[in-house]
Design a protein around this motif. Sequence first.
Motif, mmCIF file in Angstrom:
data_model
loop_
_atom_site.group_PDB
_atom_site.id
_atom_site.type_symbol
_atom_site.label_atom_id
_atom_site.label_comp_id
_atom_site.label_asym_id
_atom_site.label_seq_id
_atom_site.Cartn_x
_atom_site.Cartn_y
_atom_site.Cartn_z
ATOM 1 N N VAL A 433 0.829 -1.204 0.000
ATOM 2 C CA VAL A 433 0.000 0.000 0.000
ATOM 3 C C VAL A 433 0.865 1.256 0.000
ATOM 4 C CG1 VAL A 433 -1.533 1.384 1.471
ATOM 5 C CG2 VAL A 433 -2.071 -0.995 1.005
ATOM 6 N N ALA A 436 2.063 2.216 -3.397
ATOM 7 C CA ALA A 436 0.864 2.572 -4.162
ATOM 8 C C ALA A 436 0.463 4.019 -3.886
ATOM 9 C CB ALA A 436 -0.276 1.620 -3.812
ATOM 10 N N CYS A 437 0.397 4.376 -2.617
ATOM 11 C CA CYS A 437 0.029 5.761 -2.259
ATOM 12 C C CYS A 437 1.086 6.744 -2.744
ATOM 13 C CB CYS A 437 -0.151 5.879 -0.749
ATOM 14 S SG CYS A 437 -1.518 4.907 -0.086
ATOM 15 N N VAL A 470 -1.716 -1.017 -5.998
ATOM 16 C CA VAL A 470 -3.007 -1.180 -5.314
ATOM 17 C C VAL A 470 -3.572 -2.568 -5.597
ATOM 18 C CG1 VAL A 470 -5.401 -0.410 -5.267
ATOM 19 C CG2 VAL A 470 -3.561 1.274 -5.257
ATOM 20 N N SER A 473 -1.610 -5.148 -3.717
ATOM 21 C CA SER A 473 -1.929 -5.146 -2.286
ATOM 22 C C SER A 473 -3.249 -5.859 -2.018
ATOM 23 C CB SER A 473 -1.989 -3.706 -1.773
ATOM 24 O OG SER A 473 -2.390 -3.678 -0.427
ATOM 25 N N ARG A 474 -4.252 -5.602 -2.841
ATOM 26 C CA ARG A 474 -5.544 -6.269 -2.666
ATOM 27 C C ARG A 474 -5.407 -7.770 -2.901
ATOM 28 N NH1 ARG A 474 -10.236 -3.381 -2.742
ATOM 29 N NH2 ARG A 474 -11.288 -5.079 -3.846
#
Length: 497
Positions: A433, A436-437, A470, A473-474
Amino acid sequence: MAWLHTWSGLVVGWVLFAIFVTGTASYYRTDISHWMRPELSDSSSDPAAAATRAGAYLRKAMPNAAGWSVRLPNAENPAVEVYWWPNPGGPYHHALLDPATGEPARVRDTRGGDFLYRFHFELSLPPIWGRWIVSVCAMILLIALISGIVTHRRIFADFFTFRRDRSAQRGWLDAHNVMGVLALPFHLMIVYTGLVTLSAMLMPWGMKAVYGNDPLRYYAEAGLAIPGVAPAGRPGTPLPLGELVARAAAAGGAVPEVMLVTQPGDAGATVTAYFEEPMGLAHLHPQIAYGADTGSEIARVGEPGAATRTGAVMAGLHEAHFAAAPLRLLFFLCGVMGAATVASGLVLWTVARAPRGADSEGFGLRLVRLLNIGTIAGMPVGLAAHFLANRLLPLGLEARADWEIRVFFAAWIAAAIAASLYPRRRAWSVALVVPACAFLVIPMFDAVLVGQPRFLAFDAAMAVVGLAFVAASRLAARPRSAASRLVEANLSRTIEA
């Protein structure tokens, strides 16, 4: 061979991942440099006039230097890039000049894409040490590739097999095989040609046996450089550099890329014009040398022989200077698959050896798992932080380019340390995450702080990378079913056997 493939991939896998990521990004080295220097416009200028102004600047900066290098402005690089050095071994000084004034350009201090390019084969270490480490890792990667081909007897069947729904571990194993096989020709090419480009360092004995301590004579006879001219030992009055640029353009049929001045304050100074490499695979630059005082042509680079041309083709394949936009994108995607192959192999090593039915793990397994998370998820954090630092650090900060690099390593280290504190079952989902951010906010900061439409493609690429993290991560956060755990247990026993 299976043992060799497993352990050769593990011992250097973390370094190889960093090499693949930065090397893949280097295919867009110029685009990265443009984004990191938004003050530079795409305005055109007269190369001869810009060269004259650059020569005047260098005569003020270091008239008695051992050499100057002037990269002339063009459509891709609108600024004049100059280097100068007091001795043949350095230290090297660098500046970007405004072609219209000849004074340092009002542009933020940054290494741009050159930092990623040099990290790819020097790891931000002293050059000789970094290149030796990268060379050793490349040799081991070549061993891993060959042993992997021998190990995967069903290599073509594995290419068409992807069983993601059967179990997470089986899906990762199939993904490792598919990505490794799909880009296998690229992987073999890139590692072998990379070793060839460093062959003079890795295997210098032939050159030393024939040329001793005079490598310049070797490069001259190989058709790679023009023989040097001994200094006259008295001061000279060189012609304006722009006049020599005009002569070189008339003689070579194109404006030179670089003008290299040797012993600029001496009466025997020479100016060598380097031209853009001709279309094709070979990474060879035509060269013409002039007397700095008289402007008369001294020599041209010799015709390269078969061995020299073969080596130049290897270098050209590795750097892909010949590639147009579609082929460069293909090289980039193959590089991404190379990084993904290394990353999935490292993860599979820990998954196959994870204790079943217990949360405890040995020191070695825990160390590898933390190194995996710290490298695979941590390095992208450093890369995104490097880009964000370019936009957020004060423009007048002293040694600003060095601070951008410090931010890169500090963010990478911080992300790796934080990964060791995450709960084991949620470590990957949480760790992914963060990059990703970081990548998703890059376009936002760029739009607010710079807001130039010409960077939309770069910002869109950053957003795509962020969305990919993202999704990863999911995917890592998905709970495993009992059937999947049973399949993984059986598969782990098979891999261990």
